[in-house]
Design a protein around this motif. Structure first.
Motif, PDB file in Angstrom:
ATOM      1  N   GLY A  39       5.631  14.446 -18.733  1.00 57.12           N
ATOM      2  CA  GLY A  39       4.467  13.926 -18.010  1.00 57.12           C
ATOM      3  C   GLY A  39       4.208  12.460 -18.308  1.00 57.12           C
ATOM      4  O   GLY A  39       3.945  11.665 -17.411  1.00 57.12           O
ATOM      5  N   LYS A  40       4.310  12.084 -19.571  1.00 57.43           N
ATOM      6  CA  LYS A  40       4.123  10.670 -19.935  1.00 57.43           C
ATOM      7  C   LYS A  40       5.184   9.801 -19.285  1.00 57.43           C
ATOM      8  O   LYS A  40       4.882   8.697 -18.805  1.00 57.43           O
ATOM      9  CB  LYS A  40       4.202  10.498 -21.452  1.00 57.43           C
ATOM     10  N   LEU A  41       6.408  10.297 -19.262  1.00 56.26           N
ATOM     11  CA  LEU A  41       7.486   9.531 -18.639  1.00 56.26           C
ATOM     12  C   LEU A  41       7.197   9.288 -17.164  1.00 56.26           C
ATOM     13  O   LEU A  41       7.347   8.172 -16.667  1.00 56.26           O
ATOM     14  CB  LEU A  41       8.816  10.264 -18.814  1.00 56.26           C
ATOM     15  N   TRP A  42       6.737  10.322 -16.446  1.00 53.27           N
ATOM     16  CA  TRP A  42       6.431  10.157 -15.022  1.00 53.27           C
ATOM     17  C   TRP A  42       5.220   9.261 -14.796  1.00 53.27           C
ATOM     18  O   TRP A  42       5.195   8.471 -13.841  1.00 53.27           O
ATOM     19  CB  TRP A  42       6.213  11.511 -14.352  1.00 53.27           C
ATOM     20  N   VAL A  43       4.206   9.367 -15.650  1.00 56.20           N
ATOM     21  CA  VAL A  43       3.023   8.509 -15.487  1.00 56.20           C
ATOM     22  C   VAL A  43       3.402   7.045 -15.699  1.00 56.20           C
ATOM     23  O   VAL A  43       3.023   6.165 -14.913  1.00 56.20           O
ATOM     24  CB  VAL A  43       1.892   8.953 -16.445  1.00 56.20           C
ATOM     25  N   VAL A  44       4.168   6.772 -16.744  1.00 58.07           N
ATOM     26  CA  VAL A  44       4.609   5.395 -16.990  1.00 58.07           C
ATOM     27  C   VAL A  44       5.490   4.913 -15.846  1.00 58.07           C
ATOM     28  O   VAL A  44       5.362   3.772 -15.391  1.00 58.07           O
ATOM     29  CB  VAL A  44       5.343   5.309 -18.351  1.00 58.07           C
ATOM     30  N   PHE A  45       6.368   5.793 -15.352  1.00 48.88           N
ATOM     31  CA  PHE A  45       7.218   5.435 -14.217  1.00 48.88           C
ATOM     32  C   PHE A  45       6.362   5.030 -13.015  1.00 48.88           C
ATOM     33  O   PHE A  45       6.629   4.027 -12.358  1.00 48.88           O
ATOM     34  CB  PHE A  45       8.126   6.612 -13.857  1.00 48.88           C
ATOM     35  N   GLY A  46       5.322   5.816 -12.709  1.00 44.30           N
ATOM     36  CA  GLY A  46       4.462   5.511 -11.568  1.00 44.30           C
ATOM     37  C   GLY A  46       3.690   4.221 -11.739  1.00 44.30           C
ATOM     38  O   GLY A  46       3.576   3.426 -10.794  1.00 44.30           O
ATOM     39  N   ILE A  47       3.184   3.974 -12.931  1.00 48.57           N
ATOM     40  CA  ILE A  47       2.418   2.740 -13.171  1.00 48.57           C
ATOM     41  C   ILE A  47       3.323   1.517 -13.061  1.00 48.57           C
ATOM     42  O   ILE A  47       2.949   0.514 -12.431  1.00 48.57           O
ATOM     43  CB  ILE A  47       1.710   2.814 -14.540  1.00 48.57           C
ATOM     44  N   VAL A  48       4.508   1.597 -13.666  1.00 52.85           N
ATOM     45  CA  VAL A  48       5.444   0.472 -13.575  1.00 52.85           C
ATOM     46  C   VAL A  48       5.885   0.274 -12.128  1.00 52.85           C
ATOM     47  O   VAL A  48       6.044  -0.863 -11.669  1.00 52.85           O
ATOM     48  CB  VAL A  48       6.645   0.681 -14.521  1.00 52.85           C
ATOM     49  N   LEU A  49       6.043   1.361 -11.394  1.00 53.06           N
ATOM     50  CA  LEU A  49       6.411   1.255  -9.980  1.00 53.06           C
ATOM     51  C   LEU A  49       5.338   0.489  -9.202  1.00 53.06           C
ATOM     52  O   LEU A  49       5.652  -0.390  -8.396  1.00 53.06           O
ATOM     53  CB  LEU A  49       6.606   2.649  -9.372  1.00 53.06           C
ATOM     54  N   ILE A  50       4.089   0.802  -9.466  1.00 52.54           N
ATOM     55  CA  ILE A  50       3.002   0.083  -8.787  1.00 52.54           C
ATOM     56  C   ILE A  50       3.030  -1.397  -9.166  1.00 52.54           C
ATOM     57  O   ILE A  50       2.882  -2.270  -8.305  1.00 52.54           O
ATOM     58  CB  ILE A  50       1.648   0.723  -9.119  1.00 52.54           C
ATOM     59  N   LEU A  51       3.231  -1.691 -10.440  1.00 58.12           N
ATOM     60  CA  LEU A  51       3.283  -3.084 -10.878  1.00 58.12           C
ATOM     61  C   LEU A  51       4.469  -3.825 -10.269  1.00 58.12           C
ATOM     62  O   LEU A  51       4.355  -5.014  -9.930  1.00 58.12           O
ATOM     63  CB  LEU A  51       3.339  -3.154 -12.406  1.00 58.12           C
ATOM     64  N   MET A  95       0.829  -1.207   0.000  1.00 57.27           N
ATOM     65  CA  MET A  95       0.000   0.000   0.000  1.00 57.27           C
ATOM     66  C   MET A  95       0.865   1.259   0.000  1.00 57.27           C
ATOM     67  O   MET A  95       0.565   2.219  -0.715  1.00 57.27           O
ATOM     68  CB  MET A  95      -0.964  -0.013   1.194  1.00 57.27           C
ATOM     69  N   ILE A  96       1.946   1.259   0.758  1.00 54.57           N
ATOM     70  CA  ILE A  96       2.859   2.404   0.761  1.00 54.57           C
ATOM     71  C   ILE A  96       3.532   2.528  -0.601  1.00 54.57           C
ATOM     72  O   ILE A  96       3.660   3.622  -1.147  1.00 54.57           O
ATOM     73  CB  ILE A  96       3.889   2.264   1.900  1.00 54.57           C
ATOM     74  N   TRP A  97       3.960   1.408  -1.169  1.00 52.40           N
ATOM     75  CA  TRP A  97       4.596   1.382  -2.481  1.00 52.40           C
ATOM     76  C   TRP A  97       3.635   1.927  -3.543  1.00 52.40           C
ATOM     77  O   TRP A  97       4.026   2.724  -4.391  1.00 52.40           O
ATOM     78  CB  TRP A  97       4.987  -0.054  -2.790  1.00 52.40           C
ATOM     79  N   ALA A  98       2.372   1.487  -3.497  1.00 49.87           N
ATOM     80  CA  ALA A  98       1.375   1.941  -4.470  1.00 49.87           C
ATOM     81  C   ALA A  98       1.065   3.430  -4.280  1.00 49.87           C
ATOM     82  O   ALA A  98       0.840   4.145  -5.268  1.00 49.87           O
ATOM     83  CB  ALA A  98       0.106   1.109  -4.347  1.00 49.87           C
ATOM     84  N   LEU A  99       1.055   3.903  -3.058  1.00 52.62           N
ATOM     85  CA  LEU A  99       0.844   5.327  -2.801  1.00 52.62           C
ATOM     86  C   LEU A  99       1.964   6.157  -3.419  1.00 52.62           C
ATOM     87  O   LEU A  99       1.710   7.182  -4.045  1.00 52.62           O
ATOM     88  CB  LEU A  99       0.763   5.592  -1.292  1.00 52.62           C
ATOM     89  N   LEU A 100       3.182   5.693  -3.282  1.00 53.11           N
ATOM     90  CA  LEU A 100       4.315   6.376  -3.890  1.00 53.11           C
ATOM     91  C   LEU A 100       4.194   6.374  -5.419  1.00 53.11           C
ATOM     92  O   LEU A 100       4.433   7.394  -6.069  1.00 53.11           O
ATOM     93  CB  LEU A 100       5.628   5.720  -3.463  1.00 53.11           C
ATOM     94  N   GLY A 101       3.781   5.257  -5.985  1.00 46.92           N
ATOM     95  CA  GLY A 101       3.560   5.203  -7.429  1.00 46.92           C
ATOM     96  C   GLY A 101       2.461   6.161  -7.859  1.00 46.92           C
ATOM     97  O   GLY A 101       2.563   6.811  -8.904  1.00 46.92           O
ATOM     98  N   GLY A 102       1.414   6.284  -7.051  1.00 43.87           N
ATOM     99  CA  GLY A 102       0.344   7.229  -7.348  1.00 43.87           C
ATOM    100  C   GLY A 102       0.821   8.671  -7.315  1.00 43.87           C
ATOM    101  O   GLY A 102       0.370   9.501  -8.112  1.00 43.87           O
ATOM    102  N   ILE A 103       1.742   8.974  -6.418  1.00 46.38           N
ATOM    103  CA  ILE A 103       2.306  10.325  -6.358  1.00 46.38           C
ATOM    104  C   ILE A 103       3.063  10.632  -7.645  1.00 46.38           C
ATOM    105  O   ILE A 103       2.960  11.730  -8.194  1.00 46.38           O
ATOM    106  CB  ILE A 103       3.196  10.488  -5.109  1.00 46.38           C
ATOM    107  N   PHE A 104       3.813   9.662  -8.152  1.00 46.41           N
ATOM    108  CA  PHE A 104       4.518   9.857  -9.419  1.00 46.41           C
ATOM    109  C   PHE A 104       3.542  10.071 -10.572  1.00 46.41           C
ATOM    110  O   PHE A 104       3.783  10.884 -11.457  1.00 46.41           O
ATOM    111  CB  PHE A 104       5.440   8.676  -9.726  1.00 46.41           C
ATOM    112  N   VAL A 105       2.444   9.336 -10.575  1.00 45.45           N
ATOM    113  CA  VAL A 105       1.431   9.506 -11.618  1.00 45.45           C
ATOM    114  C   VAL A 105       0.831  10.911 -11.538  1.00 45.45           C
ATOM    115  O   VAL A 105       0.674  11.594 -12.565  1.00 45.45           O
ATOM    116  CB  VAL A 105       0.338   8.425 -11.507  1.00 45.45           C
ATOM    117  N   LEU A 106       0.512  11.368 -10.342  1.00 45.52           N
ATOM    118  CA  LEU A 106      -0.030  12.720 -10.178  1.00 45.52           C
ATOM    119  C   LEU A 106       0.981  13.781 -10.609  1.00 45.52           C
ATOM    120  O   LEU A 106       0.604  14.784 -11.229  1.00 45.52           O
ATOM    121  CB  LEU A 106      -0.460  12.952  -8.727  1.00 45.52           C
TER     122      LEU A 106
END
Length: 106
Positions: A52-64, A5-16
């Protein structure tokens, strides 16, 4: 489960942050480091969209990459998360320098 959950929250911050960067009107620096300056950009809107696309992809891959943490922090699959984030960070820097910076520098 708490680690995921903490990891996914961090990934969500990158997406935002990626959404913020894509919608920004002035150049957004790629890094968070202090006094980061952006090189002179040809097309600000396209540059911000690319960052922005780079950060969104980074966040999604981080969550995965955090999915193996659902088995617990002591799971042997947690190594996948740790090694994966190192590879992902290096890949993001390489994409920025070789693709985005080269394409949008004046």
């Amino acid at each position: 489960m708490l680690a995921f959950m903490i990891w996914a929250l961090l990934g969500g911050i990158f997406v935002l942050y990626g959404i913020y960067a894509a919608c920004s009107k002035k150049e957004v620096p790629f890094g968070f480091w202090a006094n980061a300056e952006v090189f002179p950009v040809k097309d600000v809107k396209a540059y911000n969209r690319a960052v922005g696309k780079l950060w969104v992809v980074f966040g999604i891959v981080l969550i995965l990459l955090g999915l193996p943490l659902r088995g617990g922090q002591n799971s042997p699959y947690a190594v996948i998360s740790i090694l994966g984030i190192m590879i992902e960070a290096i890949a993001a820097m390489a994409v920025y320098v070789t693709v985005i910076e080269r394409k949008y520098r004046k």
